[in-house]
Design an enzyme around this catalytic site. Structure first.
Site, mmCIF file in Angstrom:
data_model
loop_
_atom_site.group_PDB
_atom_site.id
_atom_site.type_symbol
_atom_site.label_atom_id
_atom_site.label_comp_id
_atom_site.label_asym_id
_atom_site.label_seq_id
_atom_site.Cartn_x
_atom_site.Cartn_y
_atom_site.Cartn_z
ATOM 1 N N TYR A 168 -0.757 -2.610 11.069
ATOM 2 C CA TYR A 168 -0.747 -2.976 9.649
ATOM 3 C C TYR A 168 0.460 -2.377 8.918
ATOM 4 O O TYR A 168 0.761 -1.191 9.044
ATOM 5 C CB TYR A 168 -2.034 -2.497 8.965
ATOM 6 C CG TYR A 168 -2.005 -2.681 7.458
ATOM 7 C CD1 TYR A 168 -2.196 -3.944 6.902
ATOM 8 C CD2 TYR A 168 -1.729 -1.610 6.608
ATOM 9 C CE1 TYR A 168 -2.138 -4.133 5.532
ATOM 10 C CE2 TYR A 168 -1.672 -1.792 5.236
ATOM 11 C CZ TYR A 168 -1.868 -3.053 4.700
ATOM 12 O OH TYR A 168 -1.805 -3.238 3.341
ATOM 13 N N HIS A 188 6.045 -6.013 -5.534
ATOM 14 C CA HIS A 188 5.107 -5.061 -6.117
ATOM 15 C C HIS A 188 5.664 -4.375 -7.371
ATOM 16 O O HIS A 188 4.943 -3.642 -8.045
ATOM 17 C CB HIS A 188 4.722 -4.005 -5.082
ATOM 18 C CG HIS A 188 3.765 -4.516 -4.037
ATOM 19 N ND1 HIS A 188 3.877 -5.756 -3.469
ATOM 20 C CD2 HIS A 188 2.672 -3.941 -3.463
ATOM 21 C CE1 HIS A 188 2.905 -5.922 -2.592
ATOM 22 N NE2 HIS A 188 2.151 -4.845 -2.574
ATOM 23 N N ASN A 222 3.093 3.823 -1.193
ATOM 24 C CA ASN A 222 1.650 3.916 -0.971
ATOM 25 C C ASN A 222 1.155 5.342 -1.201
ATOM 26 O O ASN A 222 1.366 6.217 -0.369
ATOM 27 C CB ASN A 222 1.332 3.457 0.454
ATOM 28 C CG ASN A 222 -0.099 2.992 0.627
ATOM 29 O OD1 ASN A 222 -0.567 2.849 1.737
ATOM 30 N ND2 ASN A 222 -0.798 2.746 -0.460
ATOM 31 N N ARG A 271 -18.539 32.191 -33.813
ATOM 32 C CA ARG A 271 -19.364 33.014 -32.942
ATOM 33 C C ARG A 271 -19.392 32.507 -31.498
ATOM 34 O O ARG A 271 -19.501 33.285 -30.563
ATOM 35 C CB ARG A 271 -20.792 33.046 -33.507
ATOM 36 C CG ARG A 271 -21.657 34.123 -32.917
ATOM 37 C CD ARG A 271 -23.120 34.006 -33.275
ATOM 38 N NE ARG A 271 -23.441 33.219 -34.433
ATOM 39 C CZ ARG A 271 -24.644 32.689 -34.643
ATOM 40 N NH1 ARG A 271 -25.605 32.868 -33.757
ATOM 41 N NH2 ARG A 271 -24.894 31.976 -35.728
#
Length: 683
Positions: free
Chosen positions: A190, A220, A333, A424
């Site tokens: 891949y 992209h 990535n 406080r």
């Protein structure tokens, strides 16, 4: 031979100069001549003689005089813009109502000139950070395993260059050998020999593997919005280098060293801030980062301003990266956008949390509160580390035995039993903020030094393995939590501002000003604080509870971590601004208690504020005062003046103090800072 890069109507032209005695006007004419020569229609001009123009530097946007000599006005390889108009006349001669002929305000070019639609102004937002940029001499050696949030912020500010450790270089080389073997053997893996996402089953021919990586980066690069400011872009680039140095990405050492040279030259790609869903990593912003590295898109450097990436790289003696198989994927990535912004958020949150204790202590003094709520035994029986540390800081600033306070002495025998919760309960409220920051910092630090690629390259096994380390859920959830936690500092601060401004609660003049009615004082400053707190309530809605399926349901659960990081930074900025208003209000309240003095460390804080903001005698323009106080907090000046007293008190009360790491400054402060406390002061 000097050479200049000139922008004319959307195009960048390289213009060599054979004679250093030539003028800026010659450069403009020569650039226009070259522009006309390259256009079929002469660019709309009959001849160069028809063109009148102005020339400005890309760096700083300053207009240049056409009669100045180039060797005097410009540096070699400098970037300039030429604004042209065929119907140019001096501004004074133009009709005041002629929109077509008016000069564009602040641009230095003539309206009506055709600029490319994607042209970016030469200086990005936040460029003041680089206005006095000096190339650093020191280096940080990255190994992928030991980067800290402080280191990354320093790299973002341009304090260091980067180099790799020898061990990191070897790991990178070994992982690349695995990729080369896969390509040589034509193994189907891949992202190396296949397409991406939905196209994971599409095998790519060996002859097109490099084209695959370039196509990945280009397609992209689809983000939108403002570009990251230089500081954040440098952080993003530095962090991606650190992850690649781990040796699980498969990038070649040659390419990684090219990327490091780009960082060290401060050549920063145009990276839109929006477009990541935080899984599969921050694909869009990291693709824009990679796009600049391959010489495409826009790029910025202190030397050039914005220009085409290829020209910026060339001006710094660099060449565009040529991607090998897997290298495009290796660059884009991961969760580095979320994490780098998260680093800034954590560091700024730590800084404002420390200083919030000091500001609140000053308010308590002005409102004549009691220190009994900070008693050691109270917090020992509810031993949250943050709560114990905050109570300790209050004691170190307010302890009347250690730091006599005339203001505290003036109400020692009053009949008030206890204070409002906003005074406080500071240890309980501020304390959990400290613990939240520590928790988030631990997650972000782990993420800084994590491999977040897919597939992962394991050289020791000689194989790649697909997984999901790119998913941004860890930093996304952590930063949503950070925003919720830090917001509370503003929420409680705004209520203290109300007490300071309300005469029925403070026993001070209404809105902290004399002649109320004629003067409004801090009336609307408090409204500003309220508005910021209200805005934060919406921003604190967690982005990571959302998920939208993307990539044809291949990426069917995402983190939305990019928005978590960006809105966390916005929340923190609002917190800083609210506390800046409280700091001003508390110092103004002291004016009405004079001649009484508060404790020594708080007087030092008062003096610091008065060094940049004068007392409020009558109404004046307030926004600059708020910004000045804000800068003191952002630059941690308030902490710097008070910390020596806090740490000296810690040394003298070691059995009762339990410093918190990492938000407590602890004894390390005395080793890292040169601030000295005069021996004559009564501590």
């Amino acid at each position: 031979m000097p050479r200049y890069t000139v922008h004319v109507r959307g195009e960048w032209l390289a213009v060599p100069c054979l004679d250093a005695q030539l003028t800026v006007g010659w450069l403009g004419r020569e650039a226009v001549r070259r522009y006309i020569k390259n256009k079929p229609d002469n660019g709309g001009f009959a001849s160069v003689g028809d063109v009148r123009f102005l020339v400005r530097r890309c760096k700083g946007l300053g207009l240049l005089d056409n009669e100045d000599l180039l060797e005097v006005a410009l540096e070699d390889n400098e970037f300039v813009e030429v604004g042209t108009s065929p119907d140019w006349r001096p501004v004074a001669e133009r009709s005041s109502d002629s929109k077509q002929n008016k000069a564009r305000d602040g641009d230095g070019v003539i309206e009506g000139d055709t600029m490319s639609p994607d042209f970016i102004l030469s200086q990005p937002e936040g460029v003041y950070l680089y206005s006095k940029y000096r190339e650093p001499e020191k280096y940080i050696a990255l190994d992928g395993d030991s980067l800290t949030t402080e280191d990354l912020v320093s790299l973002g500010k341009g304090h260091y260059k980067i180099k790799l450790t020898p061990t990191a270089e070897k790991k990178v080389q070994k992982s690349r050998e695995v990729i080369d073997s896969i390509v040589k053997e034509k193994t189907v893996v891949y992202g190396i020999t296949t397409g991406f996402g939905k196209f994971a089953r599409t095998v790519i021919p060996t002859s097109k593997l490099e084209e695959l990586q370039f196509n990945l980066v280009r397609s992209h690069s689809s983000g939108v919005g403002k570009p990251l400011i230089p500081e954040r872009c440098r952080m993003l680039l530095a962090l991606r280098i650190n992850v690649l140095a781990k040796g699980y990405s498969g990038i070649s050492l040659e390419t990684l060293k090219q990327v490091i040279k780009v960082f060290n030259a401060s050549c920063l790609p145009y990276i839109p801030e929006k477009g990541t869903v935080g899984a599969s990593g921050d694909l869009a912003p990291l693709s824009h980062l990679a796009l600049g590295l391959i010489g495409e898109g826009k790029m910025w450097s202190p030397k050039s301003g914005w220009a085409d990436a290829k020209y910026v790289l060339e001006a710094h003696g660099l060449k565009p990266v040529v991607l090998k198989p897997k290298e495009g994927l290796a660059l884009i990535n991961g969760t580095q956008m979320i994490t780098s912004l998260g680093c800034e958020a954590v560091e700024r949150a730590s800084a404002i949390a420390r200083q919030a204790d000091i500001v609140a202590a000053l308010t308590l003094e002005v409102l004549k509160g009691t220190t009994k709520a900070f008693d050691t035994d109270i917090h020992a029986v509810r031993p949250h580390r943050g709560q114990i540390e905050v109570a300790f800081r209050f004691r170190s600033l307010l302890d009347s035995d250690h730091h006599p306070s005339e203001i505290a002495e003036s109400h020692r025998f009053c009949d008030r039993v206890q204070d409002a919760y906003t005074l406080r309960c500071c240890p309980q409220v501020h304390g959990v903020v400290n613990d939240t920051i520590a928790f988030v910092k631990n997650i972000i630090t782990t993420e800084l030094n994590s491999a977040t690629d897919n597939p992962m390259v394991f050289a020791s096994r000689g194989e790649t393995v697909s997984g999901g380390n790119f998913h941004g859920e860890y930093p996304a959830k952590a930063l949503d939590y950070l925003a919720i936690g830090v917001h509370e500092l503003a929420a409680i601060s705004e209520r203290r501002i109300e007490r300071l401004c309300n005469p029925s609660l403070s026993e001070l003049p209404a809105f902290l000003v004399a002649e109320g009615g004629l003067n409004s004082g801090f009336m609307i400053a408090h409204c500003t604080a309220a508005a910021l707190v209200s805005e934060n309530k919406a921003l604190c809605h967690p982005s990571s509870v959302d998920s939208l399926s993307t990539s044809a349901a291949t990426e069917d659960h995402v983190s939305m971590g990019g928005w978590a990081a960006r809105k966390a930074l916005r929340v923190i900025e609002h917190v800083e601004q609210v506390l800046a208003i409280e700091l001003l209000a508390a110092c103004q309240g002291i004016e009405f208690l004079r001649p009484l003095k508060t404790t020594t460390p708080l007087e030092k804080v008062y003096d610091l504020v008065r060094s940049v903001v004068r007392p409020w005698i009558k109404d004046r323009f307030m926004a600059p005062d708020i910004e000045a106080a804000h800068r003191l907090l952002v630059e941690q000046k308030v902490w710097e003046v008070a910390a020596p007293y806090i740490e000296k008190y810690r040394i003298e009360h070691i059995p009762e103090s339990r410093p918190v790491s990492p938000t407590a400054f602890s004894l390390e402060f005395l080793q890292r800072k040169s601030t000295k406390i005069p021996e004559s002061e009564d501590l």
